[in-house]
Design an enzyme around this catalytic site. Structure first.
Site, PDB file in Angstrom:
ATOM      1  N   ASP A  16       0.850  -1.188   0.000  1.00 40.43           N
ATOM      2  CA  ASP A  16       0.000   0.000   0.000  1.00 40.43           C
ATOM      3  C   ASP A  16       0.889   1.243   0.000  1.00 40.43           C
ATOM      4  O   ASP A  16       2.100   1.142  -0.180  1.00 40.43           O
ATOM      5  CB  ASP A  16      -0.963  -0.030   1.183  1.00 40.43           C
ATOM      6  N   GLN A  17       0.307   2.395   0.228  1.00 39.54           N
ATOM      7  CA  GLN A  17       1.071   3.648   0.171  1.00 39.54           C
ATOM      8  C   GLN A  17       2.127   3.755   1.266  1.00 39.54           C
ATOM      9  O   GLN A  17       3.049   4.551   1.151  1.00 39.54           O
ATOM     10  CB  GLN A  17       0.126   4.839   0.246  1.00 39.54           C
TER      11      GLN A  17
END
Length: 139
Positions: A16-17
């Site tokens: 994810d980020q």
């Protein structure tokens, strides 16, 4: 029980980020490990269909304990933990290579289904026998 251990380096696309592997991607790793287990047993999904059966996933569970991170080298173990009637369960565990701590563990449940009429069918004995042979590793 036959058990495979396969390695997988986490690409950035699997994070994810914040750069960590999220819950859903562990399920994708379970799928990879299951495919490698079947291949080690001499089966691919195409070969199963050619022999008249399919193994759809009817249930999946994952216990998310800790995230993997970008560029981690993971070891994913898979083995058959249960066979009852037309069902099998393939267990999986994910660890960082060289570490004991489990990042995620769980299983997928499958039902043997005929390619002719899409009804549950008895598992081929040769397939079941191949899942209980010696432990092997794949890296």
């Amino acid at each position: 029980m036959r058990k495979i251990v396969t390695e997988y380096r986490v690409p950035y696309a699997d994070t994810d980020q914040m750069g960590v592997v999220y819950y859903g991607n562990y399920m994708a790793l379970f799928e990879r490990a299951r495919n490698e287990l079947m291949r080690a047993c001499g089966y691919t999904y195409k070969q199963c269909e050619a022999e008249g059966f399919m193994l759809p996933v009817v249930h999946a569970e994952a216990d998310y304990k800790s995230p993997a991170k970008y560029d981690d080298l993971l070891e994913i173990s898979a083995w058959m933990q249960l066979q009852k009637g037309v069902r099998i369960e393939i267990a999986c565990e994910v660890r960082r290579k060289g570490e004991e701590a489990v990042l995620a563990k769980g299983y997928t449940r499958h039902v043997f289904v005929s390619t002719e009429d899409f009804r549950p069918c008895p598992p081929p004995q040769r397939f079941l026998d191949s899942l209980v042979e010696d432990e092997i590793s794949k890296g």
